[in-house]
Design a protein around this motif. Sequence first.
Motif, PDB file in Angstrom:
ATOM      1  N   ARG A   1     -14.722 -19.681   9.148  1.00 45.89           N
ATOM      2  CA  ARG A   1     -15.673 -19.737   8.109  1.00 45.89           C
ATOM      3  C   ARG A   1     -16.920 -20.558   8.706  1.00 45.89           C
TER       4      ARG A   1
ATOM      5  N   ASN B   1      -7.433 -27.381   4.944  1.00 42.30           N
ATOM      6  CA  ASN B   1      -8.059 -27.222   3.810  1.00 42.30           C
ATOM      7  C   ASN B   1      -9.760 -27.526   3.702  1.00 42.30           C
ATOM      8  N   ARG B   2     -10.512 -26.994   2.737  1.00 38.76           N
ATOM      9  CA  ARG B   2     -12.034 -27.056   3.031  1.00 38.76           C
ATOM     10  C   ARG B   2     -12.549 -28.638   3.009  1.00 38.76           C
ATOM     11  N   GLY B   3     -11.999 -29.298   2.258  1.00 36.93           N
ATOM     12  CA  GLY B   3     -12.361 -30.705   2.044  1.00 36.93           C
ATOM     13  C   GLY B   3     -12.297 -31.425   3.401  1.00 36.93           C
TER      14      GLY B   3
ATOM     15  N   PHE C   1     -14.432 -30.345   6.075  1.00 34.38           N
ATOM     16  CA  PHE C   1     -15.646 -31.024   6.029  1.00 34.38           C
ATOM     17  C   PHE C   1     -16.015 -32.186   6.604  1.00 34.38           C
TER      18      PHE C   1
ATOM     19  N   LEU D   1     -18.145 -23.209   7.458  1.00 34.74           N
ATOM     20  CA  LEU D   1     -17.949 -24.707   7.257  1.00 34.74           C
ATOM     21  C   LEU D   1     -18.181 -25.706   8.408  1.00 34.74           C
TER      22      LEU D   1
END
Lengths: 439, 315
Positions: B208, B256-258, B261, B210
């Motif tokens: 992704r 996970n996305r958090g 980041f 991100l």
Amino acid sequence: MGISSLFRQSGGVHAPHRKHTAECETIVMPAPKTIVLPMVQHLGAPCLPLVKVGDTVEVGQMVADSAAPVCAPIHSGVSGTVTAMKDILLPGGRTCQALVIESDGEGRVHESVRPPEVNTFSDFIAAVRKCGLVGLGGAGFPMHIKLNPPDRNSIDTIIINAAECEPYITTDYRECMENSWDIISGVQTVMEFLDVKRVIIAVENNKPAAINELSRIAKRVSTHERRVSVKSLPARYPQGAEKVLIQACTGRQVPVGKLPGDVGCIVMNVTSVSVLSRYLKTGMPLVQRRLTVDGSAIGKPVNLRVVIGTPVQDVLDFVGVDKPIRKLLMGGPMMGIALMDTTWPISKQNNALLALAQEDAVRPDATTCIRCGRCVDACPMHLLPTSITKAYKAGDAEELKRLNLMKCMECGSCSFSCPAYRPILQTIRMAKSLVRSSK
Amino acid sequence: MEHPLLVSSSPHLHCGMSTRHIMRDVIIALVPALIASVWLFGPRALAVELVCVAAAMAAEYLSRIVMKRPHTVGDLSCIVTGLLLAFNLPSTIPLWQAAFGAVVAIVVAKQMFGGLGQNFVNPALVGRIVLIGSFPAEMGNWETPLAWLGGVDATTTATPLAQLKENGDALFDPLEMLLGIRGGCLGETCIIALVIGGIYLMARHIIRPLIPITYIATVFVLTWILGENPVAHVLSGGLMIGAIFMATDYATCPINRGGKFVYAIGCGLLTVLIRVYGSLPEGVSFAIVIMNILTPLIEKVVRPRVFGSGKAVAK
């Protein structure tokens, strides 16, 4: 969109649709020689038989019921004689009692079958109960409980679930296409008795014909006070899961440990609404249902109207099998249960029978987890399947609880998307039983 | 019924994507950079790449035999590691050193921790760091791009980051930087090729955006704040290959996305700190490896919100 969308886990997967039977008009399968009625065809307490071996029964006659609050009575779909009471093995591994009724082929209708008199809300709930109606989408929750929530006044929205996000299955779609007026009249009845001002019929956008048909009628019955609308949702599994659907339709999230009623919603399967409206008109309880029969072992997939209690073998004989069946599924490929043999009968909440040939039946061996995070992204409940697996392997029930394991609705999106073919959902199920037994 | 029925837990359907597919897509995404490396540094670059891949495959194969575990060469992940290591080496490196790096990457960083998915640091970066420590002279010998075609007097050059470090602002031509005509590791210089590979990986949903975007944006903003040339920093060194191909390594970044980041911001921060204040000109490898090590901690702290809860899953 915005910064928060970077963190938000969208959830769900793009499962193949495989709706081969979408344009297959329902074929009526003649009543079989023998039907088998398990006493568990719903969520809740098992029914107790109301008839004895040797008794004569008729179509629509109530043959089993229970005084337990969460339960739905069971009716015979044939006229004939009760020939046995036996224990049968449920697909889950437990056993339950079942009535075996031999049909005399006459199809005599029982005298109790007449339109119920419904004037008040309690009449209505009694009628729903008497119909034996359960959630026909697969969960089998008794409808009279669902339509009678503890705080009835807080309900402001009824969502009619016609999402049908499971691959293959088209029974709800056929209901929309063949009986759209029954659906709408059922919607109106439920709206009136529950005094709800808003009904949303939710359909995935891969069924434009159903959306058109329902929108057309909804527009005609919708009034300023009672609004019926059709909502087209992205075709993304598990769109039809109750909590996912409520959020998609209303923007409300059912809080952890709460029910749809806590956010003012009732979700009903579309065919359930339709069956209810037919029952109120004719008095014929739930004794038949539509069944999608498909899968790679079936040459000509169909939608059938079958008598509830028809053994799977009779259905397969009627439809015809092309290839050797390696796996037989009750329900869709994502949440369906694999059957051990073909004697199991079609029950109320079964919406599909899938016969898979060898090539579709076997999942390759699992390899090591590469931590790709596809299961995490796919989880509609935003759980962490990887951490759950780890905690289960460590036997750590406390950590499993902290990970909100019990929120898992077993949609199977994790296992579906795992490139290492790991049986993630199976591990989660075992983890759930670990947590239950540790209490 | 002649065949017994199979009974298994649902779901009975699979998306069809396997580990091998993913690794194959990563290899495909590395092909543009591979072509660019041969264009820039000649057949010598191809030799380094082949040696690294062959050594990585052999090391994977033999270590599985020694450990009495099922073979995993077929999942293609060792090829990815070998290629990425080669891309992080100067084209002039002695071939035996390149092979040594690949063996360290596979055996020490990957297989000793249980193989694919179990390693806690990026194997290719470990290989590179071990080589930097063991053979600093060979690891800092940068061939002038296109010198193999002839017509150039100097055969070695300095990297733009080294020039930045020495002179404040380097002679800096954005077009040459995009094409990769500058000193550097053989696979890291051609930005266009790396970005094409990254877009391919995103289009195929292998990675992704991100992590790469957050990482690069962090470096851009921080160098800008610190008064450096942000464009030069973003286009030089191993930032692009690091942000697109190394920091996104599944096994070593938060799941996970958090967490991703936070991790990507950490990578950017450390990269800039090392580049601007450290004694080394380049900090991408170290930044990513340090954040790899912090990944379990990030995952513990940053957890996704469960559907229907205002609070994080657990603390």
